[in-house]
Write an enzyme that holds these catalytic residues in place. Structure first.
Site, mmCIF file in Angstrom:
data_model
loop_
_atom_site.group_PDB
_atom_site.id
_atom_site.type_symbol
_atom_site.label_atom_id
_atom_site.label_comp_id
_atom_site.label_asym_id
_atom_site.label_seq_id
_atom_site.Cartn_x
_atom_site.Cartn_y
_atom_site.Cartn_z
ATOM 1 N N ASN A 183 -3.600 9.471 -7.095
ATOM 2 C CA ASN A 183 -2.404 10.317 -7.114
ATOM 3 C C ASN A 183 -1.126 9.518 -6.856
ATOM 4 O O ASN A 183 -0.059 10.107 -6.667
ATOM 5 C CB ASN A 183 -2.533 11.403 -6.038
ATOM 6 C CG ASN A 183 -3.674 12.363 -6.324
ATOM 7 O OD1 ASN A 183 -3.647 13.078 -7.333
ATOM 8 N ND2 ASN A 183 -4.706 12.364 -5.492
ATOM 9 N N LYS A 197 -10.860 -1.270 -1.738
ATOM 10 C CA LYS A 197 -10.609 -2.148 -0.602
ATOM 11 C C LYS A 197 -11.784 -1.979 0.364
ATOM 12 O O LYS A 197 -12.271 -0.862 0.481
ATOM 13 C CB LYS A 197 -9.309 -1.748 0.110
ATOM 14 C CG LYS A 197 -8.069 -1.816 -0.780
ATOM 15 C CD LYS A 197 -6.874 -1.180 -0.057
ATOM 16 C CE LYS A 197 -5.704 -1.014 -1.024
ATOM 17 N NZ LYS A 197 -4.563 -0.300 -0.455
ATOM 18 N N THR A 233 0.964 10.392 3.946
ATOM 19 C CA THR A 233 0.160 11.406 3.245
ATOM 20 C C THR A 233 -1.131 11.725 3.994
ATOM 21 O O THR A 233 -1.835 12.654 3.622
ATOM 22 C CB THR A 233 -0.215 10.903 1.838
ATOM 23 O OG1 THR A 233 -0.675 9.566 1.980
ATOM 24 C CG2 THR A 233 0.958 10.963 0.896
ATOM 25 N N GLU A 243 0.164 -3.201 4.683
ATOM 26 C CA GLU A 243 -1.003 -2.312 4.762
ATOM 27 C C GLU A 243 -1.083 -1.597 6.101
ATOM 28 O O GLU A 243 -0.725 -2.164 7.123
ATOM 29 C CB GLU A 243 -2.278 -3.167 4.623
ATOM 30 C CG GLU A 243 -2.969 -3.087 3.304
ATOM 31 C CD GLU A 243 -3.558 -1.721 2.964
ATOM 32 O OE1 GLU A 243 -3.673 -0.861 3.846
ATOM 33 O OE2 GLU A 243 -3.885 -1.523 1.782
ATOM 34 N N ASP A 244 -1.613 -0.380 6.096
ATOM 35 C CA ASP A 244 -1.811 0.340 7.367
ATOM 36 C C ASP A 244 -3.290 0.503 7.710
ATOM 37 O O ASP A 244 -3.619 1.087 8.737
ATOM 38 C CB ASP A 244 -1.170 1.733 7.312
ATOM 39 C CG ASP A 244 -1.942 2.670 6.405
ATOM 40 O OD1 ASP A 244 -2.324 2.238 5.292
ATOM 41 O OD2 ASP A 244 -2.192 3.820 6.809
ATOM 42 N N LYS A 267 -8.757 6.437 6.248
ATOM 43 C CA LYS A 267 -7.556 5.708 5.812
ATOM 44 C C LYS A 267 -7.929 4.491 4.970
ATOM 45 O O LYS A 267 -8.732 3.659 5.394
ATOM 46 C CB LYS A 267 -6.717 5.298 7.018
ATOM 47 C CG LYS A 267 -6.013 6.511 7.605
ATOM 48 C CD LYS A 267 -4.972 6.148 8.641
ATOM 49 C CE LYS A 267 -4.319 7.444 9.137
ATOM 50 N NZ LYS A 267 -3.590 7.259 10.376
ATOM 51 N N GLY A 268 -7.346 4.400 3.805
ATOM 52 C CA GLY A 268 -7.588 3.260 2.923
ATOM 53 C C GLY A 268 -8.897 3.330 2.151
ATOM 54 O O GLY A 268 -9.205 2.457 1.349
ATOM 55 N N SER A 326 -2.516 0.474 -4.397
ATOM 56 C CA SER A 326 -3.032 1.661 -3.697
ATOM 57 C C SER A 326 -4.379 2.103 -4.253
ATOM 58 O O SER A 326 -4.626 1.981 -5.448
ATOM 59 C CB SER A 326 -2.027 2.809 -3.855
ATOM 60 O OG SER A 326 -2.602 4.036 -3.475
ATOM 61 N N ALA A 327 -5.220 2.643 -3.382
ATOM 62 C CA ALA A 327 -6.521 3.176 -3.811
ATOM 63 C C ALA A 327 -6.383 4.556 -4.442
ATOM 64 O O ALA A 327 -7.317 5.059 -5.057
ATOM 65 C CB ALA A 327 -7.449 3.271 -2.603
ATOM 66 N N SER A 328 -5.210 5.160 -4.301
ATOM 67 C CA SER A 328 -5.076 6.572 -4.685
ATOM 68 C C SER A 328 -4.883 6.779 -6.180
ATOM 69 O O SER A 328 -4.103 6.084 -6.823
ATOM 70 C CB SER A 328 -3.886 7.192 -3.948
ATOM 71 O OG SER A 328 -3.662 8.501 -4.429
ATOM 72 N N ARG A 375 -11.733 8.080 -2.502
ATOM 73 C CA ARG A 375 -11.987 9.520 -2.407
ATOM 74 C C ARG A 375 -13.480 9.830 -2.222
ATOM 75 O O ARG A 375 -13.858 10.609 -1.347
ATOM 76 C CB ARG A 375 -11.465 10.229 -3.665
ATOM 77 C CG ARG A 375 -11.434 11.739 -3.521
ATOM 78 C CD ARG A 375 -10.954 12.390 -4.810
ATOM 79 N NE ARG A 375 -9.671 11.861 -5.245
ATOM 80 C CZ ARG A 375 -9.156 12.052 -6.460
ATOM 81 N NH1 ARG A 375 -9.802 12.780 -7.351
ATOM 82 N NH2 ARG A 375 -7.987 11.514 -6.791
ATOM 83 N N ASP A 411 0.875 -1.158 0.000
ATOM 84 C CA ASP A 411 0.000 0.000 0.000
ATOM 85 C C ASP A 411 0.928 1.227 0.000
ATOM 86 O O ASP A 411 2.107 1.118 0.343
ATOM 87 C CB ASP A 411 -0.872 -0.048 1.261
ATOM 88 C CG ASP A 411 -1.715 1.191 1.423
ATOM 89 O OD1 ASP A 411 -2.346 1.614 0.438
ATOM 90 O OD2 ASP A 411 -1.744 1.753 2.543
ATOM 91 N N LEU A 412 0.417 2.372 -0.396
ATOM 92 C CA LEU A 412 1.278 3.562 -0.470
ATOM 93 C C LEU A 412 1.083 4.479 0.739
ATOM 94 O O LEU A 412 1.990 4.658 1.560
ATOM 95 C CB LEU A 412 0.973 4.324 -1.773
ATOM 96 C CG LEU A 412 1.725 5.635 -1.975
ATOM 97 C CD1 LEU A 412 3.224 5.411 -2.127
ATOM 98 C CD2 LEU A 412 1.184 6.371 -3.204
ATOM 99 N N ASP A 413 -0.146 5.030 0.820
ATOM 100 C CA ASP A 413 -0.420 6.029 1.863
ATOM 101 C C ASP A 413 -0.385 5.384 3.244
ATOM 102 O O ASP A 413 -1.171 4.483 3.532
ATOM 103 C CB ASP A 413 -1.801 6.660 1.629
ATOM 104 C CG ASP A 413 -1.861 7.426 0.305
ATOM 105 O OD1 ASP A 413 -0.950 8.219 0.046
ATOM 106 O OD2 ASP A 413 -2.826 7.229 -0.452
#
Ligand code: BG6
Ligand code: MG
Length: 217
Positions: free
Chosen positions: A117, A144, A16, A168-169, A44-45, A113-115, A48, A8-10
């Protein structure tokens, strides 16, 4: 045999959440209500548009689809401004060493990632080249805890789910990894990572050999 890692990214590679928080809070203030850091935890996760719905629930507001798209765009424009400040110095502690260790040992590396960006962020922190596959919010249709993002990642790097570890966070991400039948390592606090196979505070002093030993013994 474990031979791939999907990140995962964020909140895993870079923090972020603080920028999402600033941008969402500003939007809430414009709409006339307060949005707290505790409220931000719920985003989180989460995608948008779902994040916007949660924010509007906090404010007790509702809008039609068109207005919601405008609000989400306004928030994202502000977020995009904020993430311009990201540099390699913002990569979370231990992540670069961990990725380097994986590369040295020929593990496949994917982003899940879900983002939408994600690419901009990876470019700003100079990590694009580490990834054999990048699956982000522009490539998936189900958020997710649906496993789509991780299954697509595994397919792109030619791995079976049982060969992959997901990092994952967010609770939704752990659930996505488990329903993809992958190993799930949570980064952060136990209460937000139910069902994870292992939970770590961060990547400091971690290496893939120790983790795979713990997962497969
Ligand atoms: C996730 C974040 O990685 O991406 C969420 O944890 C965010 O907080 C989601 O809402 C979507 O991000 P973006 O950048 O497409 O708005
Ligand atoms: Mg995350």
């Amino acid at each position: 045999m474990i031979s791939a890692c999907i990140f995962d990214l964020d909140g895993v590679i870079v923090d972020t959440a603080k920028f999402h928080f600033i941008a969402w809070r500003e939007l809430a203030q414009k709409l006339g209500f307060n949005f707290t850091e505790k409220d931000n935890e719920k985003l989180k996760g989460v995608s948008r548009m779902r994040s916007l719905d949660i924010l509007l629930e906090v404010g007790g507001l509702n809008f039609d689809k068109q207005k919601k798209l405008e609000l989400a765009t306004e928030k994202n424009d502000r977020y995009v401004e904020l993430i311009k400040t990201l540099t390699p110095a913002d990569i979370l502690p231990g992540v670069l060493d961990f990725l380097t260790d994986l590369k040295t040992k020929n593990y496949k590396i994917a982003l899940g990632s879900a983002s939408k960006n994600a690419m901009t962020i990876l470019q700003n922190i100079n990590l694009v080249d580490f990834f054999d596959a990048i699956i982000d919010g522009t490539k998936i249709s189900k958020a997710k805890p649906d496993p789509e993002v991780f299954l697509l990642g595994a397919t792109e790097i030619n791995k079976k789910p049982e060969e992959c570890i997901v990092f994952e966070d967010a609770q939704a991400g752990i659930e996505a990894a488990k329903s993809a039948k992958m190993y799930a390592i949570g980064i952060g606090k136990t209460e937000n990572l139910k069902g994870a196979d292992i939970i770590l505070n961060d990547f400091l002093a971690q290496n893939i050999d120790n983790l795979t030993k713990k997962l497969t013994r």
